[in-house]
Motif scaffolding. Structure first.
Motif, PDB file in Angstrom:
ATOM      1  N   ILE A 381     -65.497 -30.241-107.454  1.00 19.97           N
ATOM      2  CA  ILE A 381     -63.999 -30.063-107.956  1.00 19.97           C
ATOM      3  C   ILE A 381     -63.845 -30.891-109.308  1.00 19.97           C
ATOM      4  CG2 ILE A 381     -63.202 -29.977-105.461  1.00 19.97           C
ATOM      5  CD1 ILE A 381     -62.476 -33.060-105.830  1.00 19.97           C
ATOM      6  N   ARG A 382     -64.810 -31.009-110.048  1.00 16.94           N
ATOM      7  CA  ARG A 382     -64.710 -31.543-111.286  1.00 16.94           C
ATOM      8  C   ARG A 382     -64.007 -32.932-111.267  1.00 16.94           C
ATOM      9  NH1 ARG A 382     -65.491 -28.447-115.707  1.00 16.94           N
ATOM     10  NH2 ARG A 382     -63.523 -29.139-116.696  1.00 16.94           N
ATOM     11  N   CYS A 383     -64.093 -34.056-110.291  1.00 21.21           N
ATOM     12  CA  CYS A 383     -63.392 -34.966-110.283  1.00 21.21           C
ATOM     13  C   CYS A 383     -64.014 -36.004-111.221  1.00 21.21           C
ATOM     14  CB  CYS A 383     -63.508 -35.626-108.849  1.00 21.21           C
ATOM     15  SG  CYS A 383     -65.017 -36.117-108.405  1.00 21.21           S
ATOM     16  N   GLY A 384     -65.110 -36.006-111.679  1.00 20.81           N
ATOM     17  CA  GLY A 384     -65.520 -36.627-112.689  1.00 20.81           C
ATOM     18  C   GLY A 384     -66.109 -38.134-112.156  1.00 20.81           C
ATOM     19  N   ARG A 388     -68.274 -41.066-113.990  1.00 13.77           N
ATOM     20  CA  ARG A 388     -68.098 -42.621-114.144  1.00 13.77           C
ATOM     21  C   ARG A 388     -69.283 -43.376-113.630  1.00 13.77           C
ATOM     22  NH1 ARG A 388     -63.114 -40.232-112.925  1.00 13.77           N
ATOM     23  NH2 ARG A 388     -63.334 -40.421-110.686  1.00 13.77           N
ATOM     24  N   GLN A 395     -72.435 -36.193-118.441  1.00  9.69           N
ATOM     25  CA  GLN A 395     -71.390 -35.481-117.769  1.00  9.69           C
ATOM     26  C   GLN A 395     -72.188 -34.831-116.526  1.00  9.69           C
ATOM     27  OE1 GLN A 395     -68.567 -36.967-119.001  1.00  9.69           O
ATOM     28  NE2 GLN A 395     -67.466 -35.072-119.271  1.00  9.69           N
ATOM     29  N   PHE A 397     -71.631 -33.321-113.953  1.00 10.70           N
ATOM     30  CA  PHE A 397     -71.134 -32.067-113.487  1.00 10.70           C
ATOM     31  C   PHE A 397     -71.231 -30.855-114.092  1.00 10.70           C
ATOM     32  CE2 PHE A 397     -67.622 -34.447-115.392  1.00 10.70           C
ATOM     33  CZ  PHE A 397     -67.156 -33.178-116.135  1.00 10.70           C
ATOM     34  N   GLU A 398     -71.216 -31.018-115.644  1.00  8.53           N
ATOM     35  CA  GLU A 398     -71.608 -29.950-116.282  1.00  8.53           C
ATOM     36  C   GLU A 398     -73.005 -29.582-116.298  1.00  8.53           C
ATOM     37  OE1 GLU A 398     -69.125 -28.410-118.051  1.00  8.53           O
ATOM     38  OE2 GLU A 398     -67.524 -29.904-118.952  1.00  8.53           O
TER      39      GLU A 398
ATOM     40  N   GLY C 225     -57.971 -45.963-107.204  1.00  3.24           N
ATOM     41  CA  GLY C 225     -59.383 -45.219-107.955  1.00  3.24           C
ATOM     42  C   GLY C 225     -59.175 -43.605-107.617  1.00  3.24           C
ATOM     43  N   THR C 228     -57.648 -41.610-112.752  1.00  5.30           N
ATOM     44  CA  THR C 228     -57.943 -42.670-113.689  1.00  5.30           C
ATOM     45  C   THR C 228     -56.439 -42.662-114.681  1.00  5.30           C
ATOM     46  OG1 THR C 228     -58.899 -40.908-115.143  1.00  5.30           O
ATOM     47  CG2 THR C 228     -60.420 -42.452-113.808  1.00  5.30           C
ATOM     48  N   ARG C 230     -55.950 -42.367-117.874  1.00  6.03           N
ATOM     49  CA  ARG C 230     -55.797 -41.603-119.109  1.00  6.03           C
ATOM     50  C   ARG C 230     -54.861 -40.402-119.029  1.00  6.03           C
ATOM     51  NH1 ARG C 230     -61.134 -43.078-118.933  1.00  6.03           N
ATOM     52  NH2 ARG C 230     -61.767 -44.526-120.687  1.00  6.03           N
ATOM     53  N   PRO C 277     -58.260 -32.401-110.904  1.00  3.66           N
ATOM     54  CA  PRO C 277     -59.265 -32.641-111.633  1.00  3.66           C
ATOM     55  C   PRO C 277     -59.946 -31.250-112.044  1.00  3.66           C
ATOM     56  CG  PRO C 277     -59.637 -33.008-109.425  1.00  3.66           C
ATOM     57  CD  PRO C 277     -58.195 -33.111-109.477  1.00  3.66           C
ATOM     58  N   ALA C 280     -58.236 -30.008-115.185  1.00  4.08           N
ATOM     59  CA  ALA C 280     -57.991 -30.728-116.370  1.00  4.08           C
ATOM     60  C   ALA C 280     -59.154 -31.173-117.151  1.00  4.08           C
ATOM     61  CB  ALA C 280     -57.284 -32.077-115.638  1.00  4.08           C
ATOM     62  N   THR C 282     -62.035 -33.298-118.752  1.00  4.89           N
ATOM     63  CA  THR C 282     -62.880 -34.244-118.022  1.00  4.89           C
ATOM     64  C   THR C 282     -63.531 -35.289-118.742  1.00  4.89           C
ATOM     65  OG1 THR C 282     -64.697 -32.632-117.934  1.00  4.89           O
ATOM     66  CG2 THR C 282     -63.536 -32.468-116.022  1.00  4.89           C
ATOM     67  N   THR C 283     -63.524 -35.166-120.175  1.00  4.81           N
ATOM     68  CA  THR C 283     -64.044 -36.207-120.827  1.00  4.81           C
ATOM     69  C   THR C 283     -62.940 -37.309-121.065  1.00  4.81           C
ATOM     70  OG1 THR C 283     -63.707 -35.008-122.942  1.00  4.81           O
ATOM     71  CG2 THR C 283     -65.656 -34.278-121.847  1.00  4.81           C
TER      72      THR C 283
END
Lengths: 558, 182, 344
Positions: A381-384, A388, A395, A397-398, C225, C228, C230, C277, C280, C282-283
């Motif tokens: 879900i590209r939550c990142g 982190r 990155q 997920f990429e 959490g 974030t 940003r 997410p 949106a 992601t960086t």
């Protein structure tokens, strides 16, 4: 994001925190309650020739040979390779493919030794490392089979030779041991602190560096105390630094950054910033290789998890893992498999007959409670969260996205090869995707393709050269023939009888010349290697002739 | 009306001019198509495509005379990459052709009579030997094309599948099925 | 064999993330019910049920198992967000059409969970406001402005049977953003317009309190959490800065930052919609650009555009720009000398 600074370590050194990282449950106390225990002599050892990064050693023994403990049985091949030694005295039972500790479960070349129970050793003598030429010292370490015990098993003598251009200013002893469950470095530091620092003195000498730092995660107070006490008497300045407990703080580049603030360039080595990192266990083994002349015959292995007597064992290289487990009291009921290494980066062992090698620092017995099967993955879900947690600031997920689509070029463009496969991304992923599996797949696929491409390019070049050669031969033949024809023509025209058709005479002459040539060929050219044959050779020839006759019969065409 | 036409026409001319200039000024020097196709082909030179080698096949594809699905050693991956390059749909391997595991040819040295026929057949000069001398194949240079098999009068050449070894082992694609997740 | 790591963090799963986000929506939903009557429960229920229905339908068509995907919480969250964005007491089919486009078109036609380019709830909203502008502008009035606040039973009646006995004028009123637009068109100044009944302390009456509750939920998510800082910070900053600049240029006709921050879907957009997410950026740097531009566009659409609120359109437009933003804002890899620029 730049360099975040952290609270100073106990020694007042300013520490630098790398980005990301995780803190899984430690489970270290399971295996730290007992001191390091030796294993009794076993009846059989299987010693693989490929235990280190680089070329495998070449077997020096044959079936039936008697070997002594410490005798070199594998010769280092090429620059990046180290020797392999017999762990005990006995007889070579076999030299061949045996299951080894590798995620593939494929067999590899091993020397199998049946112990004679006497454990007689070759003569071992200390060397005076201070008086030795650097090259001689490195050759000695190579012949002692010294490879990094942190898990990467890179030949130590190569790491001690940073080259003329690079100046190493700091030697870091890595006692961070950031993976959960593993405690072999902890116990080594507790029990062999002085020897570790004695080994580090040799490294410091060989590298020509001043500063020696020992990085230990702050969850190991006993090891820190032991190392601090030993540092007082080391005879050279050593700084023992407590680093925050955060996985993968024990990664070489991460530890170097934490302690010095120097970031290893992407795609480079820590030596690029003047730092060399060795595992504490390697320093201990190096000390033994120099002060006792003892090759790398054993290592300390943590056996932990769902096992009767978890602890740290001094295990001879080549001990089958099944035997090691038996010595540790055996697996408890309902064990579900073995992990070699830690839970974050280790691999499932497909075959328990595989032996302990220099890279094996830990054997974890799994069960359903401690290592439940991973939850079913969901889409990303590209939550990142992975980005982190990534200590390499990637990155993930990429990379996953492109690796999954097998778009390897794109995956590489997202710095796939900066990934250290630490597993932080997979640990935090809310979709429970086996991310590292995709990166490993993509990496090995890219390597394989590069090899394939090189092979294809070579084949193309060879094919093009062959075409060129054939073309040239044809041309040369044609030229020769043309020249000959001209000659013949001149000759025949000269000898043509008057009245006869010059053309017919020429043809006749050519025919005669060709017949003469054929006759000469028949008489003159004889195989040269079929006279003076032995009876056996003669028989073989007859057999071949018979087979050829049969083949002609069967195919119906000569 | 006329002014509108003139203005639009003028804009068209100017933009066309700019585009034309940019096409020349910023032209990307590129490999010819044949080279690109040839780079995808596996260079086994096996001739299974019906052409005498990879380069002629690449030329035929570039001219549109041959289909992209005639190369078994290139595999589905090769077909896919060629389809991508040429902007056509990938298709399954052509009829009568089959994928085989990667192999190398090995000469049974006890049987070889030294006839040199295989040496002449080998497209990449991977066989060494001389007349009436035993021949052998340089494994590293053998492309597994099988062209040496038919000429051998004593059938002493066999294809041996390349086994996976530890140093050639590859991590597998992680397979899990979303559709089976429960 | 899947390989390392052999352990996974138990504190993190898609289900848990979605559940936390929905938990953070509870205070705002309660405030909505308190100020605008129980109609929200009807529309929320409808959106969730239609969402589950369309999700199950799509999963069935695509041959995916129902259980993991229906229980992952994503479709429930979409439904909840759409319910909070739509007027309550609208006919039932409005919610159905909204969820149909959100789930079938915006989500599953793009490949389902994790694959959608656009925020599904906002696609549903955009389709509805373009197709049914009259229904979409009949917002229930806050309690103390309404002649009559329909109870739960009445709300069901209105939604399913249509407006029979009660005239819509009895329970609806113009939203503050609508009202401001009308008043300005009538030649009033912004300050005069904001003395009108629909306006509250700094936003719309009732709506401003819902926005405060959304802010509370957002702060809870930040502390937990789940998101974030940003994107929300950049989004709200973009709104405030643009509104401030507008106000400085034309003080008489511009409402100012505080009003823009606490009216319409600004807060919801900042914490719950722009932060989705999947759609949106992601960086780290990209998230600032994405949020800031979306906030700026929101105010521009509100002030110059034809629609009263701009959150949905600005977020959808920025969703489109995400691949571009991400490509050019890749972070610096550990030990690399310069940020990476992947081949486009």
């Amino acid at each position: 994001m730049g360099a975040r600074e952290q609270r100073p370590g106990a020694g007042g050194r300013r520490l630098h925190a790398f980005n990301g990282g995780v803190h899984p449950e430690e489970h270290k106390s399971v295996s730290t309650s007992r001191p390091i225990q030796p294993l009794p002599l076993l009846p059989r050892y299987v010693v693989p020739m490929r235990q280190h990064i680089g070329n495998p050693a070449a077997p020096l023994v044959q079936v039936g040979d008697k070997v002594l403990k410490g005798q070199m049985i594998g010769l280092p091949e090429g620059a990046i390779s180290v020797a392999v030694h017999a762990p005990t005295s006995g007889t070579v039972l076999a030299v061949g493919h045996r299951p080894v500790t590798h995620p593939s479960g494929l067999p590899d070349i091993c020397v199998e030794i049946e112990a004679d129970g006497e454990d007689r050793a070759v003569a071992m003598a200390p060397v005076d490392w201070r008086a030795m030429e650097p090259g001689a010292l490195r050759a000695h370490l190579r012949d002692m089979g010294l490879a990094g015990l942190g898990g990467a098993v890179f030949p130590s003598h190569v790491k001690l030779d940073p080259g003329k251009e690079r100046k190493i200013h700091t030697l870091i002893l890595n006692g961070a041991e950031c993976e959960p469950w593993i405690t072999c470095d902890d116990l080594t530091m507790r029990h062999h602190a002085a020897e570790i620092l004695a080994g580090a003195a040799v490294m410091r000498h060989a590298l020509g560096c001043e500063t020696v730092l020992v990085g230990i995660e702050d969850n190991k107070p006993e090891a820190q105390a032991a190392m601090r006490a030993a540092a007082e008497h080391a005879g050279y300045p050593v700084e023992v630094v407590a680093v925050p407990t955060r996985y993968p703080g024990g990664g070489g580049k991460q530890l170097a950054y934490t302690l010095t603030g120097l970031a290893t360039p992407s795609g480079g080595l820590t030596t690029d910033v003047g730092v060399q990192v060795f595992n504490v266990g390697t320093a201990y083994a190096l000390h033994r290789a120099v002060a006792l002349g003892e090759p790398m015959l054993s290592r300390i292995v943590t056996v932990t998890g769902h096992v009767a007597r978890p602890g740290n064992y001094e295990v001879r290289i080549g001990t089958p893992i099944a035997d090691l487990l038996a010595q540790a009291g055996g697996e408890l009921p309902e064990a579900t498999g073995l992990i070699i290494g830690g839970p974050m980066m280790g691999f499932d062992l497909p075959e328990t007959a595989a032996p302990v090698v220099k890279a094996v620092n830990c054997v974890i017995v799994k069960d359903r409670l401690l290592f439940p099967p991973p939850p079913a993955p969901l889409p990303c879900i590209r939550c990142g969260a992975c980005a982190r947690a990534c200590p390499a600031d990637l990155q993930p997920f990429e990379m996953y996205w492109y690796a999954k689509a097998k778009d390897l070029g794109k995956a590489q463009a997202y710095s796939l090869f900066d990934c250290i496969e630490c597993g932080c991304c997979g640990y935090v992923c809310p979709s429970h995707i086996p991310l590292v599996g995709y990166y490993r797949f993509a990496k090995s696929e890219i390597w394989a393709r590069e090899q394939e491409k090189a092979a294809a390019d070579a084949a193309r070049a060879r094919h093009e050269f062959r075409d060129f050669r054939q073309e040239r031969e044809k041309r040369e033949k044609a030229e020769k023939f043309a020249a000959k024809a001209k000659e013949t023509l001149a000759a025949t025209t000269a000898t043509a009888e008057p009245g006869e058709d010059p053309e017919a005479a020429r043809k006749k002459a050519i025919l005669a010349a060709a017949m003469e040539k054929a006759r000469q060929a028949k008489e003159g050219v004889q195989p040269k290697n079929i006279d003076k044959l032995t009876a056996a050779q003669q028989k073989e020839i007859e057999e071949i002739e018979a087979r050829r006759a049969r083949a002609v019969e069967e195919k119906g065409t000569p | 009306m006329l002014s509108a036409l003139l203005i639009l026409g003028g804009i068209g001319l100017v933009l066309g001019g700019i585009l034309g200039w940019a096409a020349i000024r910023f032209r990307v020097e590129d490999d010819p198509l044949v080279e690109k196709i040839d780079a995808i082909l596996p260079q086994t030179q096996c001739g299974q495509c019906g052409f005498p080698g990879c380069k002629p096949y690449a030329e035929a594809i570039a001219k549109g005379e041959a289909d992209i699905n005639k190369c078994p050693p290139g595999g589905d991956d090769g077909i896919r990459r060629m389809a991508e390059l040429l902007g056509v749909e990938p298709k399954p391997l052509g009829e009568g052709l089959a994928h085989k595991p990667k192999s190398v040819a090995v000469i049974d040295e006890n049987t070889c009579i030294g006839c040199t026929l295989c040496i002449q057949a080998c497209p990449v000069d991977a066989i060494v030997g001389a007349a009436k001398q035993m021949h052998t194949i340089i494994e590293a240079q053998c492309t597994g094309c099988e062209l040496c098999l038919p000429p051998c009068p004593v059938d002493c050449i066999s294809m041996v599948v390349i086994r996976e070894e530890i140093d050639s082992w590859k991590w597998r694609y992680p397979v899990y099925m979303l559709k089976q997740a429960a | 064999m899947i390989g390392s790591p052999h352990v996974v963090s138990e504190r993190n799963s898609v289900r848990l993330v979605m559940a936390k986000v929905m938990a953070a929506l509870v205070p705002a939903t309660l405030a909505h019910a308190w100020f605008f009557g129980p109609g929200i429960w009807v529309s929320l229920l409808l959106c969730l049920l239609f969402g589950l229905f369309f999700e199950a339908f799509a999963l069935g068509m695509r041959g995916y198992p129902l259980k993991p995907f229906l229980t992952d919480g994503s479709v429930l969250l979409t439904g909840w967000l759409l319910a909070l964005s739509l007027p309550t007491l609208a006919p039932w089919w409005l919610y159905a059409v909204g969820m149909l486009f959100a789930v079938l078109v915006a989500k599953h036609l793009y490949g389902g969970l994790g694959q959608n380019l656009f925020n599904p709830a906002m696609v549903g909203y955009a389709v509805l406001i373009i197709s049914f502008p009259t229904h979409m502008t009949q917002w229930p009035a806050p309690g103390d402005l309404a002649i009559h606040v329909p109870g739960l039973a009445e709300a069901f009646d209105l939604v399913f049977a249509g407006q029979g006995s009660i005239s819509p004028d009895a329970y609806t009123s113009a939203t503050p953003l609508d009202s401001l637009r009308t008043q300005l068109l009538n030649g009033k100044t912004a300050a005069e317009a904001m003395t009108q009944p629909p306006f509250g302390y700094f936003g719309g009456k009732g709506g401003e309190m819902v926005a405060v509750m959304v802010l509370l939920g957002g702060v809870l998510m930040l502390m937990n959490g789940v998101i974030t800082w940003r994107i929300p910070a950049a989004f709200l900053g973009g709104i405030a800065l643009t509104a401030l600049v507008m106000q400085l240029i034309d003080p008489t006709r511009q409402a100012g930052p505080l009003f823009h921050l606490f009216s319409g879907a600004a807060m919801l957009g900042a914490f719950f919609i722009a932060t989705d997410p999947v759609s949106a950026s992601t960086t780290p740097r990209g998230q600032l650009i994405y949020g800031g531009l979306a906030g700026m566009l929101t105010v521009l659409i509100r002030v110059f555009g034809g629609y009263p609120d701009g959150v949905a359109f600005s977020v959808l437009l920025l969703n489109m720009a995400v691949p571009l933003i991400d490509t050019y804002t890749q972070p610096r890899v550990f030990g690399a000398s310069a940020p990476r620029r992947p081949r486009v």
